[in-house]
Design an enzyme around this catalytic site. Sequence first.
Site, PDB file in Angstrom:
ATOM      1  N   GLY A  26       0.831  -1.200   0.000  1.00  0.00           N
ATOM      2  CA  GLY A  26       0.000   0.000   0.000  1.00  0.00           C
ATOM      3  C   GLY A  26       0.860   1.243   0.000  1.00  0.00           C
ATOM      4  O   GLY A  26       2.069   1.178  -0.118  1.00  0.00           O
ATOM      5  N   LYS A  46      -0.475   4.311   6.811  1.00  0.00           N
ATOM      6  CA  LYS A  46      -0.271   3.302   5.760  1.00  0.00           C
ATOM      7  C   LYS A  46      -1.634   2.769   5.334  1.00  0.00           C
ATOM      8  O   LYS A  46      -2.412   2.302   6.161  1.00  0.00           O
ATOM      9  CB  LYS A  46       0.615   2.167   6.278  1.00  0.00           C
ATOM     10  N   ASP A 142      14.468  -9.601   9.493  1.00  0.00           N
ATOM     11  CA  ASP A 142      14.644  -8.843   8.251  1.00  0.00           C
ATOM     12  C   ASP A 142      15.365  -7.522   8.499  1.00  0.00           C
ATOM     13  O   ASP A 142      14.983  -6.478   7.989  1.00  0.00           O
ATOM     14  CB  ASP A 142      13.285  -8.592   7.583  1.00  0.00           C
TER      15      ASP A 142
END
Length: 278
Positions: A26, A46, A142
């Site tokens: 998005g 977001k 990550d």
Amino acid sequence: RAHAPTRSWSLKDFEMGRPLGKGKFGRVYMVRTAVGQSKGYIIALKCMYKNELVHHKVEKQLRREIEIQMNLRHPNILRLHGYFHDEGRVFLMLEFAGKGELYKLMNKLPDRRFNEKTAAQYIAQMADALSYLHSKHVIHRDIKPENLLLGIRGELKIGDFGWSVHAPGNRRTTMCGTLDYLPPEMVEGRQHGEAVDLWALGVLCYEFLDGVPPFEEVESQSMTYKRIASVDLHIPSHFSDEVANLVSSLVRKNPEERLPLSRVLRHPWIQRYDPDAA
Ligand SMILES: COc1ccc(C(=O)Nc2ccccc2)cc1NC(=O)CCSCc1cnc2[nH]ccc2c1
């Protein structure tokens, strides 16, 4: 049970500002709360489309992430203030990081390198944030420059939790993005725990100082894979002995041998530049 939002928010509570970027699923906008007269405050909103989340089968992962992140409070972890949805979209109310994306700053530096003082402060902040996450049995999985933001006082903020899971993790969905930060146990698809973040912290420290990650092979992913699995690590000569020692203590094949975060924060290289780190 998903967190009941602190109060039910809706789009009309915000004044839309400039776009901040396109995320995974998005777009993100800078917005101000408290429309009209009173000051309110700036956040990053977001906006994601439900049908896209369903299409990519990530709605469960998002729900899990929201559960995890609504309970996280740490100066070096981007806050999730709340969330809401309308008939077609899901909205995340995220902290706005005033000095933007770290990798954009890196790309402006000569050969993308930070000096050792700046790198040591960033690594201390990351170690602090990771020990907080690990204390809650959350593995980030990550850690890389693209997922780091800078707060208004120049402090690092871990910004994106696309892959955080409760330990011990075993990735079910396929990988996307760079292999550069993945440890041997993940590239070999084996069981992995919190020590994957220790490996990535060492890789991050290396990239902060050399401008490129240690196992990068621009031409060939399979070569990167091989170099990670064999820990084909070469410490550049311009690294100080102390940071060479820290990187080599984190980038170890055997997860148990990687330097624990408590020792990272007390490491001589960190202590030299950030004495009140530990
Ligand atoms: C805690 O943070 C996050 C939590 C969750 C998700 C997310 O999308 N999860 C997800 C989505 C779908 C399926 C599964 C999981 C993303 C973030 N974080 C960002 O996306 C960072 C950049 S947006 C914010 C931001 C702030 N401050 C800035 N300053 C300059 C740019 C900028 C940009």
